[in-house]
Scaffold this active site. Structure first.
Site, PDB file in Angstrom:
ATOM      1  N   CYS A 153      53.231  40.414  89.133  1.00 17.30           N
ATOM      2  CA  CYS A 153      53.934  39.804  90.265  1.00 17.30           C
ATOM      3  C   CYS A 153      54.466  40.765  91.319  1.00 17.30           C
ATOM      4  O   CYS A 153      53.727  41.217  92.172  1.00 17.30           O
ATOM      5  CB  CYS A 153      55.040  38.879  89.766  1.00 17.30           C
ATOM      6  SG  CYS A 153      55.582  37.778  91.088  1.00 17.30           S
ATOM      7  N   ASN A 189      54.668  34.591  89.630  1.00 20.36           N
ATOM      8  CA  ASN A 189      55.481  33.388  89.849  1.00 20.36           C
ATOM      9  C   ASN A 189      56.296  33.681  91.096  1.00 20.36           C
ATOM     10  O   ASN A 189      57.232  34.495  91.050  1.00 20.36           O
ATOM     11  CB  ASN A 189      56.503  33.182  88.718  1.00 20.36           C
ATOM     12  CG  ASN A 189      55.908  32.688  87.419  1.00 20.36           C
ATOM     13  OD1 ASN A 189      55.863  31.496  87.134  1.00 20.36           O
ATOM     14  ND2 ASN A 189      55.452  33.620  86.586  1.00 20.36           N
ATOM     15  N   LYS A 201      56.097  45.189  82.977  1.00 20.72           N
ATOM     16  CA  LYS A 201      56.412  45.143  84.424  1.00 20.72           C
ATOM     17  C   LYS A 201      57.429  46.213  84.828  1.00 20.72           C
ATOM     18  O   LYS A 201      58.506  46.316  84.220  1.00 20.72           O
ATOM     19  CB  LYS A 201      56.930  43.745  84.777  1.00 20.72           C
ATOM     20  CG  LYS A 201      57.170  43.494  86.257  1.00 20.72           C
ATOM     21  CD  LYS A 201      57.532  42.025  86.479  1.00 20.72           C
ATOM     22  CE  LYS A 201      57.756  41.653  87.924  1.00 20.72           C
ATOM     23  NZ  LYS A 201      58.100  40.224  88.073  1.00 20.72           N
ATOM     24  N   GLU A 250      65.593  38.573  86.687  1.00 18.52           N
ATOM     25  CA  GLU A 250      64.702  39.479  85.935  1.00 18.52           C
ATOM     26  C   GLU A 250      65.427  40.754  85.513  1.00 18.52           C
ATOM     27  O   GLU A 250      65.127  41.321  84.464  1.00 18.52           O
ATOM     28  CB  GLU A 250      63.457  39.813  86.761  1.00 18.52           C
ATOM     29  CG  GLU A 250      62.508  38.636  86.848  1.00 18.52           C
ATOM     30  CD  GLU A 250      61.122  39.060  87.290  1.00 18.52           C
ATOM     31  OE1 GLU A 250      60.506  39.911  86.639  1.00 18.52           O
ATOM     32  OE2 GLU A 250      60.655  38.512  88.299  1.00 18.52           O
ATOM     33  N   GLU A 277      51.695  35.346  85.101  1.00 12.92           N
ATOM     34  CA  GLU A 277      52.873  36.010  84.517  1.00 12.92           C
ATOM     35  C   GLU A 277      53.649  34.978  83.693  1.00 12.92           C
ATOM     36  O   GLU A 277      53.714  33.805  84.078  1.00 12.92           O
ATOM     37  CB  GLU A 277      53.745  36.492  85.702  1.00 12.92           C
ATOM     38  CG  GLU A 277      55.124  37.018  85.349  1.00 12.92           C
ATOM     39  CD  GLU A 277      56.005  37.250  86.595  1.00 12.92           C
ATOM     40  OE1 GLU A 277      55.855  36.514  87.606  1.00 12.92           O
ATOM     41  OE2 GLU A 277      56.834  38.180  86.556  1.00 12.92           O
ATOM     42  N   ASN A 284      58.900  42.128  80.465  1.00 11.65           N
ATOM     43  CA  ASN A 284      58.001  41.171  81.113  1.00 11.65           C
ATOM     44  C   ASN A 284      56.613  41.828  81.011  1.00 11.65           C
ATOM     45  O   ASN A 284      56.328  42.793  81.721  1.00 11.65           O
ATOM     46  CB  ASN A 284      58.448  40.975  82.573  1.00 11.65           C
ATOM     47  CG  ASN A 284      57.670  39.885  83.275  1.00 11.65           C
ATOM     48  OD1 ASN A 284      56.593  39.492  82.825  1.00 11.65           O
ATOM     49  ND2 ASN A 284      58.194  39.405  84.389  1.00 11.65           N
TER      50      ASN A 284
END
Ligand code: CDV
Length: 316
Positions: A173, A198, A128, A147, A47, A111
């Site tokens: 993730c 991550n 994401k 995020e 990612e 993302n």
């Protein structure tokens, strides 16, 4: 004769704030070559693979983050060498990056991950959906997980593509912790799910033992692979990024729920498995024959309700 695909997870060690896209790309190219020397045809990268894990930092100036951490075009001049090398070697790949785009008349940030075919064509894109963390500054916290500030929730859904003769889906993730996401891919026939991550070794919210965080990573990977009869390939970015540790444990899990390969370091490391894509056949014919055994009429709450509400039955 069963179908096989040699799949690699290319784990990336730390990228510090001072590292450039060019530095990251050089290391990704080196791992691509390592994977090629192992015979890999499909390589999964992490990612947000071109920068440090920047959601740990609070920035006031959006223009600065746009410049440093998002890709307005993919590939760009700096990231192009990875795409060129993959095409030259005939390798398909998955990679994650911060996407900056103009859509619906405004600037949007996601993302994102993409699947690139061995001929260099863009096969699929995923944005994401499960964004962890917070949007507000937590000045007292040891680090941030922003995020929710830096990205919008992905708007492309969970989809699969016919990729290198395997039905392949993508996640990023935190998605790996949500069984619903895997089931939506499995219901579309997913044979492989690729995922970059991550994951900080420390919990931002409470003092959780780091070993427990790895335990949760491993049990979810094994359970999701088995319960959906898929090959699951998860590549970490890890190690100490400017002193902030993230765990490695990149892995390739078979549809039987067994860990077929796992990284040992918190540095750049490639793991590779000759995946038997037909290994799932017996499971899909028997215990996980969805058409025969699923009972969606009893799963309605899954889509009707978001948060848990205590609703005891009023009869036995
Ligand atoms: N990048 C992530 O999504 N990380 C989350 C952390 C915050 C828990 C994860 O699920 O690994």
């Amino acid at each position: 004769m069963s179908r096989h695909l040699k799949i690699a997870a290319a784990q990336l060690g730390p990228l510090n704030l001072a590292d450039t896209r060019t530095t990251a790309t050089k290391r990704l190219v080196k791992m691509l070559r390592d994977a090629h020397s192992m015979g890999a045809k499909f390589v999964v990268f992490p990612e947000l693979a071109f920068s440090t894990f920047f959601p740990r930092y609070w920035y006031e100036d959006q223009a600065e983050t746009d410049r440093k951490f998002y890709e307005a075009t993919i590939p760009s001049a700096e990231t192009q060498p990875l795409f060129d090398e993959a095409k030259k070697l005939g390798i398909g790949f998955y990679i994650g990056y911060g996407e900056l785009t103009q859509e619906e008349g405004r600037t949007r940030r996601f993302n994102t991950s993409i699947l690139v075919g061995p001929d260099g064509t863009l096969v699929g894109k995923y944005r994401k959906i499960h964004l962890p963390g917070h949007a507000e500054h937590k000045p007292k916290a040891k680090f941030q997980h922003l995020e929710k500030k830096y990205f919008e929730v992905g708007n492309l859904g969970f989809r699969v593509w016919n990729f290198m003769d395997a039905i392949t889906g993508m996640m990023i993730c935190n998605d790996r912790r949500w069984p619903e996401a895997f089931r939506v891919l499995a219901l579309q026939g997913a044979e492989i799910v690729a995922l970059g991550f991550n994951t900080p070794s420390e919990n931002l919210d409470y003092p959780e033992p780091p070993a427990l965080r790895v335990h949760h990573h491993l049990i979810t990977a094994q359970a999701m692979a088995y319960q959906n009869a898929i090959w699951l390939v998860e590549a970490a970015k890890c190690g100490f990024e400017d002193g902030n540790r993230m765990f490695g444990h990149s892995l390739i899990v078979s549809p039987t729920g067994e860990i077929a390969a796992k990284s040992l370091s918190e540095e750049d490391e490639v793991i590779c498995v000759n995946a038997d894509l037909d290994l799932a056949t017996d499971l899909k014919r028997t215990v996980f024959n969805f058409a025969a055994h699923r009972r969606p009429e009893h799963y309605k709450l899954i889509v009707e309700r978001v948060g848990a509400e205590v609703t005891p039955a009023d009869e036995p």
